[in-house]
Design an enzyme around this catalytic site. Structure first.
Site, short mmCIF file in Angstrom:
data_model
loop_
_atom_site.label_atom_id
_atom_site.label_comp_id
_atom_site.label_asym_id
_atom_site.label_seq_id
_atom_site.Cartn_x
_atom_site.Cartn_y
_atom_site.Cartn_z
N LYS A 186 2.79 -15.29 2.72
CA LYS A 186 3.07 -16.02 1.47
C LYS A 186 4.57 -16.26 1.45
O LYS A 186 5.31 -15.83 0.55
CB LYS A 186 2.58 -15.17 0.28
CG LYS A 186 2.62 -15.86 -1.06
CD LYS A 186 1.55 -16.92 -1.26
CE LYS A 186 1.74 -17.63 -2.58
NZ LYS A 186 0.90 -18.83 -2.72
N ASP A 223 -3.18 -18.07 0.41
CA ASP A 223 -4.13 -18.75 -0.48
C ASP A 223 -4.87 -19.85 0.27
O ASP A 223 -6.09 -20.00 0.16
CB ASP A 223 -3.43 -19.28 -1.76
CG ASP A 223 -2.12 -20.00 -1.49
OD1 ASP A 223 -1.64 -19.99 -0.33
OD2 ASP A 223 -1.56 -20.59 -2.43
N ASP A 259 -12.64 -8.83 4.07
CA ASP A 259 -13.88 -8.80 3.28
C ASP A 259 -14.43 -10.22 3.14
O ASP A 259 -15.63 -10.46 3.25
CB ASP A 259 -13.63 -8.23 1.87
CG ASP A 259 -13.84 -6.73 1.80
OD1 ASP A 259 -13.61 -6.06 2.83
OD2 ASP A 259 -14.22 -6.22 0.73
N ASP A 304 -6.58 -6.85 4.14
CA ASP A 304 -7.68 -6.20 3.42
C ASP A 304 -8.55 -7.25 2.75
O ASP A 304 -9.77 -7.24 2.86
CB ASP A 304 -7.10 -5.24 2.38
CG ASP A 304 -8.19 -4.52 1.61
OD1 ASP A 304 -9.16 -4.06 2.24
OD2 ASP A 304 -8.10 -4.44 0.37
N TYR A 323 0.82 -1.21 0.00
CA TYR A 323 0.00 0.00 0.00
C TYR A 323 0.86 1.26 0.00
O TYR A 323 0.46 2.29 -0.53
CB TYR A 323 -0.89 0.04 1.25
CG TYR A 323 -2.23 -0.62 1.10
CD1 TYR A 323 -2.31 -1.99 0.85
CD2 TYR A 323 -3.40 0.10 1.23
CE1 TYR A 323 -3.55 -2.61 0.73
CE2 TYR A 323 -4.64 -0.51 1.11
CZ TYR A 323 -4.71 -1.86 0.86
OH TYR A 323 -5.91 -2.46 0.74
#
Ligand code: IPM
Ligand code: MG
Length: 371
Positions: free
Chosen positions: A189, A221, A249, A245, A142
């Site tokens: 990851k 993942d 959701d 983020d 970001y």
């Protein structure tokens, strides 16, 4: 107690849901004899329109001087559909997070049994889901260097993390795990990314200081799949900015609607409280948005003020409206109540105006007739 609160309503449904959150804060002030003073500030598309800047300096100054910030949402389709836009509403929020060093974003995920049928998951997977995502908020992709090569054929977003950035949020997450089920999952990851390998190294080291906490490591993942397959396995999830983020959701689906989830962002100065949902422009001005994410963010703010009884009262009010099916359109598209009605009912509950002989007829009048 006296508290000064900066209110940033923002764009889209922001002003509507925040109006209900403020209403609930006022109810808390009335019932528990506190004084909450509000200063309204601009950020987002509305700030670009009025000042030419997504985050005017004045907003930062007011935030720094206040005890807490209540924020709605930013974003506008005008900018989403224009990749060449020089200024974006989201830049306001990102700059605010960075300026106030709000590095720890906390997103609790719970489910309510009355809403289980709304989730695409089977009920038995939802019962007892209760975890909390600690999302690093001021680093990673970001905030790395961004570049669009001049001829427009190549773009770069750099992801950078320092040991210190990882340590400070990891300690908060571990301490929280100690107060819960004592399990922490680092989502990364590390099989591909160097930054993720640094996260693992740092977290492995810190874990030694918290021997009562069981730590496991999960690739993002796989985590995305596990949140849907077996959400009950999680207690505290610790992760970097971008992964947090995305998975938050995804996790909101468990609760039945993204409109339900609150969040808190802590840093070195003023803390900020906001629903995790976006500006939902299609619903703006229709009085149909779900104010519960904002109202539960107020509960998190009250806990931060050490007003635990007050926070519990707000949460009870939310549960009461859900149990009595006083819900917004995202929860029940046919028999729904308006944003303002749900906010009013929760406020009434907080000030004890609602008794067992609650006047259903009156409330029915405030129900939508639009089918
Ligand atoms: C969130 C939002 C923001 C983010 C946007 C509005 C910049 O999606 O708070 O989750 O990506 O952090
Ligand atoms: Mg998001």
């Amino acid at each position: 107690m006296k508290k000064n609160i900066t209110v940033i309503s923002g764009d889209g449904i922001g002003p509507e849901v925040i109006a209900q959150a403020v209403r609930v804060l006022n109810a808390v002030a009335q019932r528990f004899h506190h004084e909450f003073n509000y200063t309204y500030c601009l950020m987002g598309a509305v700030a670009i329109e009025q000042t030419g800047n997504p985050l005017p300096d004045e907003t930062i100054e007011v935030c720094l001087e206040s005890d807490a910030i209540l924020f709605g949402a930013v974003g506008h389709p005008k900018f989403d559909n224009d990749p060449a836009a020089k200024m974006r509403p989201e830049q306001g929020l990102l700059k605010l997070r960075k300026s106030l060093q709000l590095f720890a974003n906390i997103r609790p995920v719970n489910t309510y049994s009355v809403l289980h049928h709304l989730s695409p998951l089977k009920e038995k997977q939802l019962e007892g889901v209760d975890f909390i995502i600690f999302r690093e908020l001021t680093g990673g992709i970001y905030f790395g260097k961004k570049e669009l090569i001049e001829d427009g054929t190549k773009a770069i977003d750099e992801s950078v993390y320092t040991v210190n950035e990882i340590e400070r949020i990891a300690h908060i997450a571990f301490k929280n795990a100690q107060l819960r089920k004592k399990k922490l999952t680092l989502v990364d990851k590390a099989n591909v990314l160097e930054t993720s390998r640094l996260w693992r190294r740092v977290v492995q080291k810190i874990a030694e200081e918290y021997s009562d906490v069981t730590v496991d490591y999960m690739f993002v993942d796989n985590a995305a799949m596990q949140i849907i397959l077996n959400p009950k396995q999680f207690d505290v999830i610790l992760t970097e900015n971008m992964f947090g983020d995305i998975i938050s959701d995804e996790a909101s689906v468990l609760s039945g609607s993204i409109g339900m989830l609150p969040s808190a962002s802590y840093g070195v100065c003023t803390a900020l409280f906001e629903p995790i949902h976006g500006s939902y422009p299609q619903a703006a001005g229709k009085d149909i948005a779900n104010p519960i994410g904002s109202i539960l963010s107020v509960a998190m703010m009250l806990d931060y003020f050490q007003m635990h009884e007050e926070a519990a009262r707000v949460r009870q009010g939310v549960t009461w409206t859900l149990q009595n099916k006083f819900v917004t359109k995202d929860i029940d598209p046919i028999n729904f109540y308006f944003t303002t009605t749900v906010g009013e009912l929760i406020s009434d509950y907080v000030i004890n105006k609602i008794t067992d002989e609650i006047n259903h007829e009156n409330i029915e009048l405030r129900k939508s007739t639009i089918i």
